[in-house]
Design an enzyme around this catalytic site. Sequence first.
Site, PDB file in Angstrom:
ATOM      1  N   THR A 203      43.965  39.666  36.177  1.00 38.79           N
ATOM      2  CA  THR A 203      44.212  40.760  35.231  1.00 38.79           C
ATOM      3  C   THR A 203      45.460  41.551  35.630  1.00 38.79           C
ATOM      4  O   THR A 203      46.403  41.700  34.837  1.00 38.79           O
ATOM      5  CB  THR A 203      42.990  41.716  35.218  1.00 38.79           C
ATOM      6  OG1 THR A 203      41.835  40.958  34.889  1.00 38.79           O
ATOM      7  CG2 THR A 203      43.171  42.837  34.207  1.00 38.79           C
TER       8      THR A 203
ATOM      9  N   ILE B 173      46.882  56.395  36.680  1.00 37.83           N
ATOM     10  CA  ILE B 173      47.195  57.815  36.945  1.00 37.83           C
ATOM     11  C   ILE B 173      47.987  57.894  38.254  1.00 37.83           C
ATOM     12  O   ILE B 173      47.530  57.365  39.268  1.00 37.83           O
ATOM     13  CB  ILE B 173      45.907  58.664  37.105  1.00 37.83           C
ATOM     14  CG1 ILE B 173      44.968  58.507  35.908  1.00 37.83           C
ATOM     15  CG2 ILE B 173      46.250  60.121  37.334  1.00 37.83           C
ATOM     16  CD1 ILE B 173      43.630  59.232  36.069  1.00 37.83           C
TER      17      ILE B 173
ATOM     18  N   LYS C 122      37.756  54.598  46.914  1.00 41.58           N
ATOM     19  CA  LYS C 122      38.860  55.415  46.374  1.00 41.58           C
ATOM     20  C   LYS C 122      38.787  56.834  46.914  1.00 41.58           C
ATOM     21  O   LYS C 122      39.814  57.455  47.221  1.00 41.58           O
ATOM     22  CB  LYS C 122      38.802  55.403  44.842  1.00 41.58           C
ATOM     23  CG  LYS C 122      39.139  54.026  44.271  1.00 41.58           C
ATOM     24  CD  LYS C 122      38.743  53.931  42.810  1.00 41.58           C
ATOM     25  CE  LYS C 122      39.159  52.597  42.206  1.00 41.58           C
ATOM     26  NZ  LYS C 122      38.536  52.344  40.908  1.00 41.58           N
TER      27      LYS C 122
HETATM   28  P1  NAP Z   1      41.237  39.127  39.134  1.00 46.46           P
HETATM   29  O1  NAP Z   1      41.491  39.186  37.685  1.00 46.46           O
HETATM   30  O2  NAP Z   1      39.960  38.560  39.633  1.00 46.46           O
HETATM   31  O3  NAP Z   1      42.450  38.323  39.799  1.00 46.46           O
HETATM   32  C1  NAP Z   1      42.477  37.998  41.145  1.00 46.46           C
HETATM   33  C2  NAP Z   1      43.617  37.000  41.389  1.00 46.46           C
HETATM   34  O4  NAP Z   1      43.747  36.782  42.763  1.00 46.46           O
HETATM   35  C3  NAP Z   1      43.394  35.660  40.738  1.00 46.46           C
HETATM   36  O5  NAP Z   1      44.624  35.187  40.224  1.00 46.46           O
HETATM   37  C4  NAP Z   1      42.948  34.760  41.902  1.00 46.46           C
HETATM   38  O6  NAP Z   1      43.360  33.416  41.756  1.00 46.46           O
HETATM   39  C5  NAP Z   1      43.719  35.390  43.040  1.00 46.46           C
HETATM   40  N1  NAP Z   1      43.084  35.220  44.334  1.00 46.46           N
HETATM   41  C6  NAP Z   1      41.891  35.693  44.750  1.00 46.46           C
HETATM   42  N2  NAP Z   1      41.683  35.373  46.031  1.00 46.46           N
HETATM   43  C7  NAP Z   1      42.759  34.672  46.441  1.00 46.46           C
HETATM   44  C8  NAP Z   1      43.142  34.059  47.670  1.00 46.46           C
HETATM   45  N3  NAP Z   1      42.345  34.086  48.722  1.00 46.46           N
HETATM   46  N4  NAP Z   1      44.351  33.461  47.721  1.00 46.46           N
HETATM   47  C9  NAP Z   1      45.155  33.417  46.636  1.00 46.46           C
HETATM   48  N5  NAP Z   1      44.866  33.986  45.455  1.00 46.46           N
HETATM   49  C10 NAP Z   1      43.672  34.603  45.369  1.00 46.46           C
HETATM   50  O7  NAP Z   1      41.362  40.570  39.806  1.00 46.46           O
HETATM   51  P2  NAP Z   1      42.110  41.859  39.223  1.00 46.46           P
HETATM   52  O8  NAP Z   1      41.206  42.556  38.290  1.00 46.46           O
HETATM   53  O9  NAP Z   1      43.483  41.499  38.792  1.00 46.46           O
HETATM   54  O10 NAP Z   1      42.153  42.786  40.540  1.00 46.46           O
HETATM   55  C11 NAP Z   1      43.011  42.475  41.597  1.00 46.46           C
HETATM   56  C12 NAP Z   1      43.038  43.650  42.586  1.00 46.46           C
HETATM   57  O11 NAP Z   1      43.453  44.824  41.912  1.00 46.46           O
HETATM   58  C13 NAP Z   1      41.677  43.978  43.212  1.00 46.46           C
HETATM   59  O12 NAP Z   1      41.891  44.456  44.518  1.00 46.46           O
HETATM   60  C14 NAP Z   1      41.179  45.122  42.346  1.00 46.46           C
HETATM   61  O13 NAP Z   1      40.292  45.970  43.045  1.00 46.46           O
HETATM   62  C15 NAP Z   1      42.472  45.843  42.059  1.00 46.46           C
HETATM   63  N6  NAP Z   1      42.477  46.662  40.859  1.00 46.46           N
HETATM   64  C16 NAP Z   1      42.050  46.115  39.678  1.00 46.46           C
HETATM   65  C17 NAP Z   1      42.095  46.888  38.533  1.00 46.46           C
HETATM   66  C18 NAP Z   1      41.646  46.346  37.211  1.00 46.46           C
HETATM   67  O14 NAP Z   1      41.592  47.110  36.240  1.00 46.46           O
HETATM   68  N7  NAP Z   1      41.319  45.076  37.099  1.00 46.46           N
HETATM   69  C19 NAP Z   1      42.565  48.200  38.601  1.00 46.46           C
HETATM   70  C20 NAP Z   1      43.001  48.726  39.821  1.00 46.46           C
HETATM   71  C21 NAP Z   1      42.953  47.928  40.947  1.00 46.46           C
HETATM   72  P3  NAP Z   1      42.817  32.500  40.551  1.00 46.46           P
HETATM   73  O15 NAP Z   1      43.419  33.074  39.307  1.00 46.46           O
HETATM   74  O16 NAP Z   1      43.339  31.174  40.863  1.00 46.46           O
HETATM   75  O17 NAP Z   1      41.320  32.618  40.585  1.00 46.46           O
HETATM   76  N1  HSE Z   2      36.993  47.958  39.002  1.00 49.13           N
HETATM   77  C1  HSE Z   2      37.775  49.134  39.071  1.00 49.13           C
HETATM   78  C2  HSE Z   2      37.235  50.150  38.081  1.00 49.13           C
HETATM   79  C3  HSE Z   2      39.200  48.816  38.750  1.00 49.13           C
HETATM   80  O1  HSE Z   2      36.454  49.773  37.207  1.00 49.13           O
HETATM   81  O2  HSE Z   2      37.597  51.317  38.195  1.00 49.13           O
HETATM   82  C4  HSE Z   2      40.128  49.978  38.988  1.00 49.13           C
HETATM   83  O3  HSE Z   2      40.239  50.261  40.342  1.00 49.13           O
END
Ligand code: NAP
Ligand code: HSE
Length: 433
Positions: free
Chosen positions: A14, A136, A205
């Site tokens: 994402t 934010i 957080k």
């Molecule tokens: P996600 O959609 O599950 O994407 C994770 C990505 O990381 C995927 O592309 C996955 O590969 C890759 N990955 C996971 N483990 C790996 C490894 N060991 N080696 C190489 N690639 C790896 O997660 P996301 O929602 O983007 O979130 C990513 C980070 O941002 C997390 O720490 C989350 O807490 C943080 N975050 C997310 C949001 C949100 O709204 N989603 C907001 C703030 C912060 P594949 O695609 O091949 O599976």
């Molecule tokens: N999973 C987290 C949330 C993403 O829902 O707030 C943002 O850090």
Amino acid sequence: MPQALRIGLLGCGTVGTGVAKILSEKAQELTRITGRPLTLCRVVVRDVTKLRDSVIPVNLITGDPTTLFSEPLDVVVEVAGGIGPIRDIVIKCLESGRDLITANKALLAEWGSEIFEQARKHGRAIGFEAAVAGGIPIIRAISEGMVANRITAILGILNGTSNYILTRMADDGLTYSEALVEAQKMGYAEANPSLDVDGTDAAHKLAILAHLAFGVQPPLESIPRRGINNLDAVDICFASELGYTIKLLAESWNRNGKLAMHVSPVLLKKQAPMAQVRGAYNAVALVGDAVEDTLYYGKGAGMLPTASSIVANLVDIASSRERMVQQSRLLWPKGKNNGPPILPDTDLKSRFYLRLLVPDRPGIMAEVAGILATFKISIASVIQHESTSSPPNRVQMVIMTHEAFASDFRLAVAEIDRRAFAIFPVTHYPVAD
Ligand code: NAP
Ligand code: HSE
């Protein structure tokens, strides 16, 4: 042409896709602002066969994380999530001279001092604006905008998934499971969504904000936390009848030189500003001794809001890296906990909501009131509707208390749970007025 900032992406789900989109769609504006191109040079994922958004150049994708520290890159953006293998990769990236941007609050809250130690050792910068409250700019607000203040309190809705679920349950009557599935589809939830709904993500957080605001490095176990995973829709209805809404709040404040911290579902008056925060929005209220009350609001999760914070950090590194290195030097010093001691949560005072399922017979209400009185807890209001239960002759009894110490309240709840009339353990939440 000045030298490009060469970027490696660790993770392309994402958030990673959002970063690639903004870098591609806003390439000209970003180059104008920083004076150099921000160029995506490598994308590391787990499954190279997965179909990706067309914005991701196929030739950049690899499953080999060693490329992030062996190829010529200036900065690695970690948006993979999780701790184990990712911690080792980001440490190797710092050791091999790359700056780091991460959205991974679990990594910082639990391994901040080790990671920042490596950054200090190797003169690297770490940006983590996306790790708290998504889009934010709260890290910048604390570390720059409020630098003239001693911060005295933080109050936040910090988990977008939980807030989305609560909103859909309260406003649209969805079940908890239906709302969680929607939040996952929208890309708000963690890969392991139990971290969202059990309060751990909000506690991670809060630990980061408390470090910036108060200098503490609280271990996760020291932050009392409850999530929304056991919340019953019936409590949302009773709270509404009483004029309240239920929100998952993360709070920390300095009381007489000690720091109170907790994450919990809390009943908030419907008119309160935090009660208006709906869906995947987050809000953070900060109180500073000079500025007094401030409030920050915006999308706390999702592809582009989160990528917005990451790209802001990329711009920082491209244009004012030395300042970021300097800021990073001061954070998470190893072995030092410079802040005030943490107050046991039993010492906190609050009003409380409690709900009991009891037999509909004489004397129960008096017995419950008697137990509360024994622990010096005064009743503010009571709701008991006529029984329509199946099996019959059971009623829901809902009580709002006046302010009481959490320690007394817990003893009273334990006593009620021990009595023969208690059909289920008492459900209870703090109330904020
Ligand atoms: P996600 O959609 O599950 O994407 C994770 C990505 O990381 C995927 O592309 C996955 O590969 C890759 N990955 C996971 N483990 C790996 C490894 N060991 N080696 C190489 N690639 C790896 O997660 P996301 O929602 O983007 O979130 C990513 C980070 O941002 C997390 O720490 C989350 O807490 C943080 N975050 C997310 C949001 C949100 O709204 N989603 C907001 C703030 C912060 P594949 O695609 O091949 O599976
Ligand atoms: N999973 C987290 C949330 C993403 O829902 O707030 C943002 O850090």
